[in-house]
Scaffold this active site. Structure first.
Site, short mmCIF file in Angstrom:
data_model
loop_
_atom_site.label_atom_id
_atom_site.label_comp_id
_atom_site.label_asym_id
_atom_site.label_seq_id
_atom_site.Cartn_x
_atom_site.Cartn_y
_atom_site.Cartn_z
N GLY A 1 4.76 -6.88 -6.35
CA GLY A 1 4.26 -6.19 -7.52
C GLY A 1 5.24 -5.11 -7.93
O GLY A 1 6.11 -4.72 -7.14
N MET B 1 6.31 -1.21 -9.06
CA MET B 1 6.01 0.09 -8.45
C MET B 1 4.55 0.46 -8.79
O MET B 1 4.06 0.12 -9.86
CB MET B 1 6.94 1.18 -9.00
CG MET B 1 8.41 0.93 -8.78
SD MET B 1 8.98 1.26 -7.12
CE MET B 1 8.94 3.03 -7.06
N ASN B 2 3.89 1.13 -7.87
CA ASN B 2 2.51 1.62 -8.08
C ASN B 2 1.46 0.53 -8.16
O ASN B 2 0.38 0.76 -8.70
CB ASN B 2 2.41 2.51 -9.33
CG ASN B 2 3.13 3.82 -9.20
OD1 ASN B 2 3.31 4.33 -8.10
ND2 ASN B 2 3.56 4.37 -10.31
N SER B 3 1.74 -0.64 -7.62
CA SER B 3 0.73 -1.71 -7.68
C SER B 3 -0.17 -1.74 -6.45
O SER B 3 -1.02 -2.61 -6.33
CB SER B 3 1.40 -3.07 -7.91
OG SER B 3 2.27 -3.38 -6.85
N ASP C 1 6.06 -3.81 5.11
CA ASP C 1 6.18 -3.05 3.86
C ASP C 1 7.64 -3.01 3.43
O ASP C 1 8.54 -3.15 4.25
CB ASP C 1 5.65 -1.63 4.08
CG ASP C 1 5.33 -0.91 2.77
OD1 ASP C 1 5.16 -1.59 1.73
OD2 ASP C 1 5.22 0.33 2.79
N GLU C 2 7.87 -2.81 2.14
CA GLU C 2 9.22 -2.72 1.55
C GLU C 2 10.04 -3.97 1.88
O GLU C 2 11.23 -3.89 2.19
CB GLU C 2 9.93 -1.45 2.04
CG GLU C 2 9.18 -0.15 1.76
CD GLU C 2 8.99 0.16 0.27
OE1 GLU C 2 9.70 -0.45 -0.58
OE2 GLU C 2 8.14 1.01 -0.05
N ALA C 3 9.40 -5.12 1.76
CA ALA C 3 10.03 -6.40 2.13
C ALA C 3 11.21 -6.76 1.24
O ALA C 3 12.03 -7.60 1.62
CB ALA C 3 8.99 -7.52 2.12
#
Length: 193
Positions: free
Chosen positions: A9, A11-13, A85-87
């Site tokens: 998604g 940013m901010n999703s 996270d941050e994949a």
């Protein structure tokens, strides 16, 4: 049946908060999870998954030399789930190692990240997750400037849009806006300041 999931998604999703929620749900049932994150994103410290709403949790950092399969095997080869996270910052070999976790250890791997960068190009990790994931799901959010779905990330510097430069620049709301296609190309000048 274990599968490799990629949830992407803008940013901010809500990607990081979703990881924390999924981990909580597993652990509430006394099931162990392994949480990993890119060592590149150090906004809240290396090895921390942090949501913009203030929740955060320690994670095992992945750097260029990390072998994800070996790390999971060492931490807990019987884990119920691996959450990443941050994949987008994963490298090609990391994605192959995630698939190996799924296929050989039979542990589901859920990777969360951006699909495209501020130049509208795929990140390496995202590219290979899109190619190798068993299931792909978009996490939706709305444009910073209107009610349309945000599908791009607009980088901003000194209240001006940036369309060129290094792919990776760690930042949050001070540097990036989730935007629709129209506002990526035509951001409202009065709203950037």
């Amino acid at each position: 049946m274990a599968q490799l999931f990629f949830r992407y998604g803008a940013m901010n999703s809500g990607k990081s908060i979703e990881i924390l929620k999924v981990a909580h749900n597993y652990e509430e049932q006394n099931k162990q999870v392994i949480i990993l994150t890119s060592a590149i994103d150090d906004r809240s410290g290396v090895g921390v998954v942090a949501s913009r709403i203030g929740l955060k949790r320690e994670a095992h950092p992945i750097d260029a030399a990390t072998n994800v399969f070996d790390l999971v095997s060492e931490l807990n080869p019987k884990a119920a789930c691996v959450l990443i996270d941050e994949a987008q910052f994963l490298q090609k070999h990391h994605v192959f190692e995630c698939a190996q976790v799924v296929d050989e250890l039979r542990i589901p791997v859920m990777a969360f990240g951006l699909k495209n960068d501020f130049r509208n190009e795929l990140f390496e990790g995202s590219k290979y997750l899109l190619l190798y994931a068993d299931k792909i799901e978009e996490m939706k959010t709305i444009c910073w400037f209107c009610a349309k779905k945000a599908i791009m990330n607009l980088r901003v510097h000194d209240h001006q849009p940036v369309y060129a430069g290094e792919q990776i620049q760690i930042g949050g709301n001070e540097a990036y806006f989730p935007v629709c296609r129209h506002h990526y190309y035509f951001p409202p000048k009065d709203m950037l300041g």
